[in-house]
Scaffold this active site. Structure first.
Site, PDB file in Angstrom:
ATOM      1  N   MET A   1     -12.127   4.087  -0.640  1.00 39.99           N
ATOM      2  CA  MET A   1     -12.801   4.267   0.650  1.00 39.99           C
ATOM      3  C   MET A   1     -13.516   5.608   0.585  1.00 39.99           C
ATOM      4  O   MET A   1     -13.134   6.582   1.243  1.00 39.99           O
ATOM      5  CB  MET A   1     -11.761   4.211   1.787  1.00 39.99           C
ATOM      6  CG  MET A   1     -11.238   2.798   2.007  1.00 39.99           C
ATOM      7  SD  MET A   1      -9.685   2.745   2.906  1.00 39.99           S
ATOM      8  CE  MET A   1      -8.532   3.028   1.564  1.00 39.99           C
TER       9      MET A   1
ATOM     10  N   HIS B   1      -8.194   0.936  -4.075  1.00 35.04           N
ATOM     11  CA  HIS B   1      -9.118   0.672  -2.967  1.00 35.04           C
ATOM     12  C   HIS B   1      -9.852   1.971  -2.651  1.00 35.04           C
ATOM     13  O   HIS B   1      -9.269   2.892  -2.070  1.00 35.04           O
ATOM     14  CB  HIS B   1      -8.275   0.174  -1.776  1.00 35.04           C
ATOM     15  CG  HIS B   1      -9.073  -0.111  -0.543  1.00 35.04           C
ATOM     16  ND1 HIS B   1      -8.464  -0.354   0.676  1.00 35.04           N
ATOM     17  CD2 HIS B   1     -10.407  -0.209  -0.317  1.00 35.04           C
ATOM     18  CE1 HIS B   1      -9.398  -0.582   1.583  1.00 35.04           C
ATOM     19  NE2 HIS B   1     -10.582  -0.489   1.010  1.00 35.04           N
TER      20      HIS B   1
ATOM     21  N   ASP C   1      -6.472  -6.728   4.025  1.00 33.54           N
ATOM     22  CA  ASP C   1      -5.789  -5.425   4.080  1.00 33.54           C
ATOM     23  C   ASP C   1      -5.857  -4.874   5.496  1.00 33.54           C
ATOM     24  O   ASP C   1      -6.948  -4.684   6.034  1.00 33.54           O
ATOM     25  CB  ASP C   1      -6.518  -4.491   3.087  1.00 33.54           C
ATOM     26  CG  ASP C   1      -5.937  -3.096   3.024  1.00 33.54           C
ATOM     27  OD1 ASP C   1      -4.885  -2.833   3.640  1.00 33.54           O
ATOM     28  OD2 ASP C   1      -6.555  -2.253   2.334  1.00 33.54           O
TER      29      ASP C   1
ATOM     30  N   SER D   1       0.838  -1.197   0.000  1.00 33.25           N
ATOM     31  CA  SER D   1       0.000   0.000   0.000  1.00 33.25           C
ATOM     32  C   SER D   1       0.876   1.251   0.000  1.00 33.25           C
ATOM     33  O   SER D   1       1.664   1.464   0.929  1.00 33.25           O
ATOM     34  CB  SER D   1      -0.890   0.001   1.240  1.00 33.25           C
ATOM     35  OG  SER D   1      -1.323   1.322   1.510  1.00 33.25           O
TER      36      SER D   1
ATOM     37  N   MET E   1     -11.424  -6.457   5.182  1.00 32.14           N
ATOM     38  CA  MET E   1     -10.557  -5.515   5.909  1.00 32.14           C
ATOM     39  C   MET E   1     -10.198  -6.109   7.272  1.00 32.14           C
ATOM     40  O   MET E   1     -11.069  -6.574   8.008  1.00 32.14           O
ATOM     41  CB  MET E   1     -11.264  -4.178   6.125  1.00 32.14           C
ATOM     42  CG  MET E   1     -11.396  -3.307   4.877  1.00 32.14           C
ATOM     43  SD  MET E   1      -9.833  -2.886   4.088  1.00 32.14           S
ATOM     44  CE  MET E   1      -9.000  -1.916   5.346  1.00 32.14           C
TER      45      MET E   1
ATOM     46  N   MET F   1      -9.068   7.865   0.041  1.00 29.13           N
ATOM     47  CA  MET F   1      -9.949   8.184   1.181  1.00 29.13           C
ATOM     48  C   MET F   1     -10.507   9.585   1.014  1.00 29.13           C
ATOM     49  O   MET F   1      -9.781  10.483   0.572  1.00 29.13           O
ATOM     50  CB  MET F   1      -9.158   8.103   2.493  1.00 29.13           C
ATOM     51  CG  MET F   1      -8.489   6.763   2.714  1.00 29.13           C
ATOM     52  SD  MET F   1      -7.763   6.666   4.349  1.00 29.13           S
ATOM     53  CE  MET F   1      -6.831   5.137   4.205  1.00 29.13           C
TER      54      MET F   1
ATOM     55  N   ASP G   1      -4.658   3.574  -2.013  1.00 27.54           N
ATOM     56  CA  ASP G   1      -5.741   3.837  -1.062  1.00 27.54           C
ATOM     57  C   ASP G   1      -6.339   5.229  -1.240  1.00 27.54           C
ATOM     58  O   ASP G   1      -5.665   6.228  -0.970  1.00 27.54           O
ATOM     59  CB  ASP G   1      -5.204   3.721   0.372  1.00 27.54           C
ATOM     60  CG  ASP G   1      -5.015   2.280   0.803  1.00 27.54           C
ATOM     61  OD1 ASP G   1      -5.970   1.490   0.671  1.00 27.54           O
ATOM     62  OD2 ASP G   1      -3.902   1.942   1.259  1.00 27.54           O
TER      63      ASP G   1
ATOM     64  N   HIS H   1      -0.965  -1.178  -4.387  1.00 29.06           N
ATOM     65  CA  HIS H   1      -2.255  -0.885  -3.748  1.00 29.06           C
ATOM     66  C   HIS H   1      -2.363   0.626  -3.519  1.00 29.06           C
ATOM     67  O   HIS H   1      -1.498   1.245  -2.886  1.00 29.06           O
ATOM     68  CB  HIS H   1      -2.326  -1.641  -2.418  1.00 29.06           C
ATOM     69  CG  HIS H   1      -3.643  -1.558  -1.722  1.00 29.06           C
ATOM     70  ND1 HIS H   1      -4.732  -2.331  -2.065  1.00 29.06           N
ATOM     71  CD2 HIS H   1      -4.045  -0.803  -0.665  1.00 29.06           C
ATOM     72  CE1 HIS H   1      -5.745  -2.055  -1.252  1.00 29.06           C
ATOM     73  NE2 HIS H   1      -5.355  -1.116  -0.396  1.00 29.06           N
TER      74      HIS H   1
END
Ligand code: DX5
Ligand code: ZN
Length: 232
Positions: free
Chosen positions: A70, A68, A183, A10, A145, A39, A37, A35
Site C-alpha cells: 500500500m 500487500h 482483505d 495479516s 479490498m 504502508m 501489509d 500476509h
C-alpha cells in the site's frame, strides 16, 4: 477463483515483539500464507513495516509470503521488496501513473515474474472494478479490498461481495482465472459472503490474531467459506 480456500493471516494484528513465534503459531494453526501489509504514510495514512523485517521473515519461514504493497510509486520500490524473495507481491491499481496504467502494470508484472514471484493487483473499495478490464489477464491474483486500506480491525464493507462477483464475471468473460483475494474485516461471518462469488484467498487480521485459539479461528473461516463455495 473457486479454488481451494486459502487463509492468509495479516501480521498487522500480530504481536510485533514476538513476530517469529506468531508466524510459527499461525502456521501450526493451519494458515496457508502469511500476509505482510506494507504502508507508506502517503498512499494510506498509516506506516507499518518494510524491507528489513520482510528480509528477516523470509529467513524465518518457508511459508508463502504474501506482500500487500500500500505504497505510492511501487515500481521504484519493487526491486527492494523482490530482493527479499516474497512469493506474492500485490500493488494497488490506484498507485499506477495516470494514463500509463497499462504500461506500468506490464512492467510490474514482468519485474515480479522475473524474480520468480506471482503478481497481484488490488482495488480500493471505491475504485470501479472495470478499471482492470484491459489488464485482467496479466495478473496472478486480484485483491478486492473489503475495507479502505490503512488499518486492521475495520468492519467489512457489504458491497464487497458484489465487487467480487463483478471481477469474477469479467475473468470468466476474458477466460482467465487469477486467484481472487479479499482483505478487510474477514471472519467466519463475512468470509462466506465473498467465497460464494469466487473469492478463494482470504486475508484475516483481527479475526485470527485477536482470537483465543488461532486454530479455531482459521478452521471456522475455512469451513464457512468452503461451504459457501460448494453451494454456488
Ligand atoms: C488493511 C490491511 C489488511 C488488514 C486486515 O489495510 O491491508 O490486511 O490488516 O485486518 P482485519 O482482518 O483486521 O481487517
Ligand atoms: Zn492487506
Amino acid at each position: 477463483m473457486f479454488g481451494k480456500i486459502c487463509i492468509s493471516p495479516s501480521i498487522l494484528s500480530a504481536d510485533f515483539l514476538h513476530l517469529e513465534d506468531e508466524i510459527r503459531a499461525i502456521l501450526e494453526a493451519g494458515a496457508d500464507w502469511v500476509h505482510y501489509d506494507v504502508m507508506d504514510g502517503h498512499f494510506v495514512p498509516n506506516i507499518t513495516v518494510g524491507i528489513p523485517i520482510l528480509k528477516q521473515l523470509r529467513r524465518a519461514t518457508t511459508a508463502p509470503l504474501d506482500v500487500h504493497l500500500m505504497i505510492s510509486n511501487p515500481l521504484e520500490q519493487l526491486p527492494w521488496f523482490l530482493s527479499c524473495e516474497p512469493d506474492y507481491v500485490t500493488v494497488h491499481w490506484e498507485t499506477l501513473g495516470e494514463g500509463r496504467q497499462e504500461e506500468e502494470a506490464q512492467q510490474i508484472v514482468d519485474l515480479i515474474h522475473a524474480a520468480g514471484a506471482k503478481a497481484g493487483v488490488s482495488l480500493k473499495p471505491d475504485t470501479p472494478t472495470g478499471v482492470l478490464d484491459s489488464t485482467l489477464g496479466l495478473w496472478d491474483m486480484i485483491l478486492v479490498m473489503s475495507v479502505f486500506p490503512g488499518f486492521s480491525g475495520q468492519s467489512y464493507i457489504p458491497e464487497s461481495a458484489e465487487r467480487v462477483r463483478s471481477v469474477v464475471a469479467s475473468c470468466i468473460e476474458q477466460q482467465c482465472s487469477p486467484l481472487i483475494q479479499v482483505d478487510g474485516g474477514i471472519d467466519a461471518q463475512t468470509a462466506p459472503l465473498v467465497s460464494a462469488f469466487g473469492a478463494d484467498v482470504l486475508v484475516a487480521g483481527n479475526a485470527v490474531f485477536k482470537a483465543d485459539s488461532y486454530k479455531d479461528a482459521i478452521e471456522a473461516i475455512r469451513s464457512c467459506a468452503t461451504q459457501a463455495q460448494a453451494q454456488n
